[in-house]
Enzyme design. Structure first.
Site, PDB file in Angstrom:
ATOM      1  N   LYS A  42      15.017  -5.667   0.241  1.00 19.37           N
ATOM      2  CA  LYS A  42      15.556  -4.450  -0.312  1.00 19.37           C
ATOM      3  C   LYS A  42      14.971  -3.222   0.349  1.00 19.37           C
ATOM      4  O   LYS A  42      15.418  -2.103   0.131  1.00 19.37           O
ATOM      5  CB  LYS A  42      15.230  -4.400  -1.818  1.00 19.37           C
ATOM      6  CG  LYS A  42      15.790  -5.569  -2.613  1.00 19.37           C
ATOM      7  CD  LYS A  42      15.187  -5.526  -4.047  1.00 19.37           C
ATOM      8  CE  LYS A  42      14.692  -6.905  -4.390  1.00 19.37           C
ATOM      9  NZ  LYS A  42      13.943  -6.988  -5.620  1.00 19.37           N
ATOM     10  N   GLY A  43      13.938  -3.417   1.135  1.00 18.88           N
ATOM     11  CA  GLY A  43      13.162  -2.303   1.676  1.00 18.88           C
ATOM     12  C   GLY A  43      13.936  -1.290   2.504  1.00 18.88           C
ATOM     13  O   GLY A  43      13.561  -0.132   2.597  1.00 18.88           O
ATOM     14  N   ASP A  99      12.764  -1.855   7.215  1.00 12.00           N
ATOM     15  CA  ASP A  99      11.849  -0.798   6.770  1.00 12.00           C
ATOM     16  C   ASP A  99      10.570  -0.774   7.602  1.00 12.00           C
ATOM     17  O   ASP A  99      10.161   0.272   8.106  1.00 12.00           O
ATOM     18  CB  ASP A  99      11.538  -0.929   5.264  1.00 12.00           C
ATOM     19  CG  ASP A  99      11.007  -2.307   4.863  1.00 12.00           C
ATOM     20  OD1 ASP A  99      10.950  -3.216   5.716  1.00 12.00           O
ATOM     21  OD2 ASP A  99      10.658  -2.486   3.680  1.00 12.00           O
ATOM     22  N   ASP A 102       5.674  -5.935  10.369  1.00 16.44           N
ATOM     23  CA  ASP A 102       4.260  -6.215  10.188  1.00 16.44           C
ATOM     24  C   ASP A 102       3.887  -7.375  11.124  1.00 16.44           C
ATOM     25  O   ASP A 102       3.674  -7.146  12.314  1.00 16.44           O
ATOM     26  CB  ASP A 102       4.077  -6.531   8.687  1.00 16.44           C
ATOM     27  CG  ASP A 102       2.647  -6.668   8.250  1.00 16.44           C
ATOM     28  OD1 ASP A 102       1.816  -5.865   8.671  1.00 16.44           O
ATOM     29  OD2 ASP A 102       2.349  -7.578   7.452  1.00 16.44           O
ATOM     30  N   LYS A 130       3.797  -1.703  12.373  1.00 12.67           N
ATOM     31  CA  LYS A 130       2.324  -1.802  12.392  1.00 12.67           C
ATOM     32  C   LYS A 130       1.943  -2.702  13.567  1.00 12.67           C
ATOM     33  O   LYS A 130       1.789  -3.925  13.388  1.00 12.67           O
ATOM     34  CB  LYS A 130       1.832  -2.469  11.107  1.00 12.67           C
ATOM     35  CG  LYS A 130       1.898  -1.654   9.851  1.00 12.67           C
ATOM     36  CD  LYS A 130       1.264  -2.497   8.730  1.00 12.67           C
ATOM     37  CE  LYS A 130       1.525  -1.932   7.375  1.00 12.67           C
ATOM     38  NZ  LYS A 130       1.156  -2.885   6.301  1.00 12.67           N
ATOM     39  N   VAL A 152       1.641   0.553   2.969  1.00  9.11           N
ATOM     40  CA  VAL A 152       2.417   1.758   2.685  1.00  9.11           C
ATOM     41  C   VAL A 152       3.529   1.491   1.664  1.00  9.11           C
ATOM     42  O   VAL A 152       4.048   0.384   1.564  1.00  9.11           O
ATOM     43  CB  VAL A 152       3.005   2.387   3.976  1.00  9.11           C
ATOM     44  CG1 VAL A 152       1.886   2.908   4.864  1.00  9.11           C
ATOM     45  CG2 VAL A 152       3.869   1.406   4.743  1.00  9.11           C
ATOM     46  N   ASP A 158       7.957  -1.320  -1.083  1.00 11.51           N
ATOM     47  CA  ASP A 158       7.371  -1.614  -2.389  1.00 11.51           C
ATOM     48  C   ASP A 158       5.987  -2.238  -2.290  1.00 11.51           C
ATOM     49  O   ASP A 158       5.580  -2.742  -1.242  1.00 11.51           O
ATOM     50  CB  ASP A 158       8.257  -2.615  -3.140  1.00 11.51           C
ATOM     51  CG  ASP A 158       8.131  -4.022  -2.558  1.00 11.51           C
ATOM     52  OD1 ASP A 158       8.351  -4.176  -1.332  1.00 11.51           O
ATOM     53  OD2 ASP A 158       7.786  -4.956  -3.305  1.00 11.51           O
ATOM     54  N   ARG A 164       9.533   1.896  -4.794  1.00 14.12           N
ATOM     55  CA  ARG A 164      10.626   2.002  -3.819  1.00 14.12           C
ATOM     56  C   ARG A 164      11.340   3.351  -3.903  1.00 14.12           C
ATOM     57  O   ARG A 164      11.946   3.804  -2.946  1.00 14.12           O
ATOM     58  CB  ARG A 164      11.666   0.896  -4.047  1.00 14.12           C
ATOM     59  CG  ARG A 164      11.165  -0.510  -3.752  1.00 14.12           C
ATOM     60  CD  ARG A 164      12.353  -1.466  -3.663  1.00 14.12           C
ATOM     61  NE  ARG A 164      11.972  -2.863  -3.755  1.00 14.12           N
ATOM     62  CZ  ARG A 164      11.596  -3.619  -2.726  1.00 14.12           C
ATOM     63  NH1 ARG A 164      11.528  -3.108  -1.522  1.00 14.12           N
ATOM     64  NH2 ARG A 164      11.287  -4.875  -2.892  1.00 14.12           N
TER      65      ARG A 164
HETATM   66  P1  IMP Z   1       6.683  -9.371   8.548  1.00 14.98           P
HETATM   67  O1  IMP Z   1       7.539 -10.579   8.476  1.00 14.98           O
HETATM   68  O2  IMP Z   1       5.210  -9.729   8.410  1.00 14.98           O
HETATM   69  O3  IMP Z   1       6.926  -8.506   9.755  1.00 14.98           O
HETATM   70  O4  IMP Z   1       6.938  -8.582   7.223  1.00 14.98           O
HETATM   71  C1  IMP Z   1       7.885  -7.622   7.122  1.00 14.98           C
HETATM   72  C2  IMP Z   1       8.155  -7.312   5.667  1.00 14.98           C
HETATM   73  O5  IMP Z   1       6.954  -7.219   4.910  1.00 14.98           O
HETATM   74  C3  IMP Z   1       8.806  -5.963   5.568  1.00 14.98           C
HETATM   75  O6  IMP Z   1      10.192  -6.106   5.526  1.00 14.98           O
HETATM   76  C4  IMP Z   1       8.269  -5.413   4.286  1.00 14.98           C
HETATM   77  O7  IMP Z   1       9.153  -5.733   3.236  1.00 14.98           O
HETATM   78  C5  IMP Z   1       6.952  -6.101   4.063  1.00 14.98           C
HETATM   79  N1  IMP Z   1       5.819  -5.235   4.407  1.00 14.98           N
HETATM   80  C6  IMP Z   1       5.005  -5.304   5.472  1.00 14.98           C
HETATM   81  N2  IMP Z   1       4.070  -4.338   5.467  1.00 14.98           N
HETATM   82  C7  IMP Z   1       4.330  -3.610   4.362  1.00 14.98           C
HETATM   83  C8  IMP Z   1       3.723  -2.436   3.796  1.00 14.98           C
HETATM   84  O8  IMP Z   1       2.738  -1.836   4.297  1.00 14.98           O
HETATM   85  N3  IMP Z   1       4.286  -1.971   2.651  1.00 14.98           N
HETATM   86  C9  IMP Z   1       5.347  -2.561   2.049  1.00 14.98           C
HETATM   87  N4  IMP Z   1       5.945  -3.654   2.539  1.00 14.98           N
HETATM   88  C10 IMP Z   1       5.435  -4.176   3.679  1.00 14.98           C
HETATM   89 MG    MG Z   2       9.262  -5.910   1.044  1.00 13.42          MG
END
Ligand code: IMP
Ligand code: MG
Length: 178
Positions: A42-43, A99, A102, A130, A152, A158, A164
């Protein structure tokens, strides 16, 4: 500012200027393409709506919901599709709207999934990234802003489904999750 927020990282004005710049570049790049924006729920909701309003090319929209995060602040590494796109992707130039990136696990999975559905092209656009946290090295085509390794919230993002609705991006006070 919300009481659980340590400080504001991106103000509403800053976000608006980032989104406008990005929409301009995307509009140029997708002039003769068959653009389909796919927002990751939903981000991406606020980013998606603001971005599409600024595009000057025709586009269609869709959404996908994948889960990899629980209620904590760490990625589990496993990705499940909770809600899939609602149309065939054959011949479409898919631009995934995210959004924040990470570890990269979610988008690594989703880009391969869309390529397997015969999309003509698959690119990624994210408001935030990040880079210090990356586990999978995925090519990201459009990045709004790189952010430090802090959790964040706001503008769609969220923590445990909260915050959100904040119109800015802020850093969550560590006391909230530690
Ligand atoms: P990844 O698969 O580790 O790249 O995670 C990505 C997802 O983790 C994003 O779509 C966000 O929903 C969530 N996420 C990662 N870092 C943050 C943060 O600092 N705040 C909120 N959601 C985050
Ligand atoms: Mg999320």
């Amino acid at each position: 500012m919300h009481k659980d927020c340590e400080y504001i990282l991106l103000s509403e004005e800053k976000i608006s200027s980032i989104v406008k710049d990005m929409a301009k570049t995307i509009s140029e790049d997708y002039k003769d393409k068959n653009l389909l924006l796919v927002g990751l729920l939903k981000g991406s909701v606020m980013f998606m709506t603001d971005l599409m309003k600024e595009l000057t090319v025709d586009c269609k929209i869709d959404f996908i919901c994948a889960s990899s995060y629980g209620s904590g602040t760490e990625s589990s590494g496993r990705v499940n599709i909770v809600k899939d796109v609602s149309q065939p992707l054959d011949g479409k130039d898919v631009l995934i709207v995210e959004d924040i990136i990470d570890s990269g696990n979610t988008l690594n999975f989703i880009t391969k999934y869309f390529a397997a559905k015969n999309a003509a092209s698959v690119r990624i656009c994210t408001l935030l990234s990040k880079p210090d946290r990356r586990v999978v090295d995925i090519p990201v085509d459009y990045v709004g802003q790189e952010v430090p390794d802090e959790f964040v919230i706001g503008y769609g993002l969220d923590y445990d489904e909260k915050y959100r609705n904040l119109p800015y991006v802020g850093v969550l006070k560590p006391s909230v999750y530690s």
